[in-house]
Design a protein around this motif. Structure first.
Motif, mmCIF file in Angstrom:
data_model
loop_
_atom_site.group_PDB
_atom_site.id
_atom_site.type_symbol
_atom_site.label_atom_id
_atom_site.label_comp_id
_atom_site.label_asym_id
_atom_site.label_seq_id
_atom_site.Cartn_x
_atom_site.Cartn_y
_atom_site.Cartn_z
ATOM 1 N N PRO A 188 15.836 74.023 108.491
ATOM 2 C CA PRO A 188 16.463 74.225 109.847
ATOM 3 C C PRO A 188 15.755 73.149 110.516
ATOM 4 O O PRO A 188 14.622 72.715 110.369
ATOM 5 C CB PRO A 188 16.050 75.571 110.223
ATOM 6 C CG PRO A 188 15.805 76.406 108.962
ATOM 7 C CD PRO A 188 15.481 75.330 107.889
ATOM 8 N N LEU A 189 16.395 72.714 111.752
ATOM 9 C CA LEU A 189 16.019 71.527 112.439
ATOM 10 C C LEU A 189 14.558 72.207 113.136
ATOM 11 O O LEU A 189 13.621 71.512 113.441
ATOM 12 C CB LEU A 189 16.597 71.243 113.830
ATOM 13 C CG LEU A 189 18.189 70.621 113.074
ATOM 14 C CD1 LEU A 189 18.986 70.224 114.327
ATOM 15 C CD2 LEU A 189 17.570 69.182 112.565
ATOM 16 N N ILE A 190 14.516 73.321 113.569
ATOM 17 C CA ILE A 190 13.269 73.950 114.147
ATOM 18 C C ILE A 190 12.023 73.739 113.228
ATOM 19 O O ILE A 190 10.888 73.530 113.784
ATOM 20 C CB ILE A 190 13.448 75.491 114.509
ATOM 21 C CG1 ILE A 190 12.422 75.899 115.510
ATOM 22 C CG2 ILE A 190 13.832 76.103 113.550
ATOM 23 C CD1 ILE A 190 12.227 75.504 116.956
ATOM 24 N N HIS A 191 12.509 73.913 111.996
ATOM 25 C CA HIS A 191 11.495 73.912 110.901
ATOM 26 C C HIS A 191 10.850 72.390 110.905
ATOM 27 O O HIS A 191 9.432 72.152 110.801
ATOM 28 C CB HIS A 191 11.591 74.577 109.739
ATOM 29 C CG HIS A 191 11.720 76.050 109.676
ATOM 30 N ND1 HIS A 191 12.255 76.780 108.788
ATOM 31 C CD2 HIS A 191 11.663 76.928 110.627
ATOM 32 C CE1 HIS A 191 12.267 78.080 109.031
ATOM 33 N NE2 HIS A 191 11.784 77.912 110.162
ATOM 34 N N LYS A 192 11.800 71.381 110.713
ATOM 35 C CA LYS A 192 11.421 70.036 110.787
ATOM 36 C C LYS A 192 10.577 69.837 112.079
ATOM 37 O O LYS A 192 9.617 68.922 111.859
ATOM 38 C CB LYS A 192 12.618 69.340 110.790
ATOM 39 C CG LYS A 192 13.417 69.461 109.360
ATOM 40 C CD LYS A 192 14.504 68.449 109.280
ATOM 41 C CE LYS A 192 15.208 68.525 108.058
ATOM 42 N NZ LYS A 192 16.234 67.335 108.103
ATOM 43 N N GLN A 193 10.953 70.360 113.289
ATOM 44 C CA GLN A 193 10.194 69.835 114.311
ATOM 45 C C GLN A 193 8.878 70.326 114.422
ATOM 46 O O GLN A 193 7.881 69.752 114.361
ATOM 47 C CB GLN A 193 10.889 70.460 115.527
ATOM 48 C CG GLN A 193 10.290 70.061 116.728
ATOM 49 C CD GLN A 193 10.223 71.009 117.936
ATOM 50 O OE1 GLN A 193 10.655 72.197 117.955
ATOM 51 N NE2 GLN A 193 10.192 70.567 119.279
ATOM 52 N N LYS A 217 2.659 69.492 113.266
ATOM 53 C CA LYS A 217 1.462 70.095 112.660
ATOM 54 C C LYS A 217 1.147 68.883 111.517
ATOM 55 O O LYS A 217 -0.170 68.742 111.234
ATOM 56 C CB LYS A 217 1.896 71.210 111.445
ATOM 57 C CG LYS A 217 2.026 72.329 112.555
ATOM 58 C CD LYS A 217 2.216 73.608 111.458
ATOM 59 C CE LYS A 217 2.716 74.950 112.398
ATOM 60 N NZ LYS A 217 3.024 75.967 111.734
ATOM 61 N N ARG A 218 2.104 67.861 110.840
ATOM 62 C CA ARG A 218 1.673 67.109 109.880
ATOM 63 C C ARG A 218 1.904 65.713 110.260
ATOM 64 O O ARG A 218 3.056 65.326 110.520
ATOM 65 C CB ARG A 218 2.257 67.385 108.604
ATOM 66 C CG ARG A 218 1.685 68.678 108.052
ATOM 67 C CD ARG A 218 2.324 69.051 106.804
ATOM 68 N NE ARG A 218 2.103 67.829 105.829
ATOM 69 C CZ ARG A 218 2.466 68.022 104.574
ATOM 70 N NH1 ARG A 218 2.756 69.143 104.099
ATOM 71 N NH2 ARG A 218 2.344 67.149 103.880
ATOM 72 N N GLU A 219 0.994 64.707 110.390
ATOM 73 C CA GLU A 219 1.099 63.500 110.915
ATOM 74 C C GLU A 219 1.879 62.637 109.932
ATOM 75 O O GLU A 219 2.996 61.750 110.383
ATOM 76 C CB GLU A 219 0.004 62.667 111.074
ATOM 77 C CG GLU A 219 -0.130 61.506 111.936
ATOM 78 C CD GLU A 219 -1.241 60.606 112.146
ATOM 79 O OE1 GLU A 219 -1.495 59.812 112.210
ATOM 80 O OE2 GLU A 219 -2.331 61.589 112.598
ATOM 81 N N ASP A 220 1.931 62.962 108.658
ATOM 82 C CA ASP A 220 2.615 62.258 107.802
ATOM 83 C C ASP A 220 4.185 62.352 107.849
ATOM 84 O O ASP A 220 4.970 61.845 107.646
ATOM 85 C CB ASP A 220 2.141 62.524 106.424
ATOM 86 C CG ASP A 220 2.346 63.868 105.845
ATOM 87 O OD1 ASP A 220 2.106 64.828 106.713
ATOM 88 O OD2 ASP A 220 2.502 64.278 104.685
ATOM 89 N N CYS A 221 4.635 63.632 108.304
ATOM 90 C CA CYS A 221 5.806 64.131 108.559
ATOM 91 C C CYS A 221 6.672 63.232 109.680
ATOM 92 O O CYS A 221 7.552 62.684 109.793
ATOM 93 C CB CYS A 221 6.253 65.659 108.692
ATOM 94 S SG CYS A 221 5.810 66.456 107.092
ATOM 95 N N LEU A 222 5.692 63.220 110.704
ATOM 96 C CA LEU A 222 6.063 62.467 112.091
ATOM 97 C C LEU A 222 6.071 60.814 111.739
ATOM 98 O O LEU A 222 7.070 60.517 112.192
ATOM 99 C CB LEU A 222 5.083 62.739 113.085
ATOM 100 C CG LEU A 222 5.092 62.000 114.314
ATOM 101 C CD1 LEU A 222 6.646 62.353 115.081
ATOM 102 C CD2 LEU A 222 4.239 62.212 115.249
#
Length: 76
Positions: A54-59, A64-69
């Motif tokens: 879900p989008l909320i989990h992606k956000q 929390k994780r710089e690699d995801c950002l």
């Protein structure tokens, strides 16, 4: 339009935004919609075991994780 507003409010707390000057509220709304579209396109399946998130989990993952950002920013 109702579903779009719910998503914007639930994920990005749009209703709590106090920006009202000139066109700022409309401009921020456009930016929020762009952010949601980008989040919807980025794939985190190699980081998280879930195939679809879900989008909320992606956000939250990006919070929390710089690699995801970084992955989101590189998708631009």
């Amino acid at each position: 339009m109702g579903e779009s507003h719910w998503v914007l409010d639930a994920i990005l707390d749009e209703d709590y935004c106090l920006v009202r000057k000139d066109n700022a509220a409309a401009n921020l709304s456009v930016l929020r919609k762009i952010v949601l579209n980008i989040l919807g396109q980025v794939d985190f399946s190699d980081i998280v075991k879930a195939k679809k998130m879900p989008l909320i989990h992606k956000q939250r993952l990006c919070d929390k994780r710089e690699d995801c950002l970084d992955r989101v920013l590189q998708s631009l």
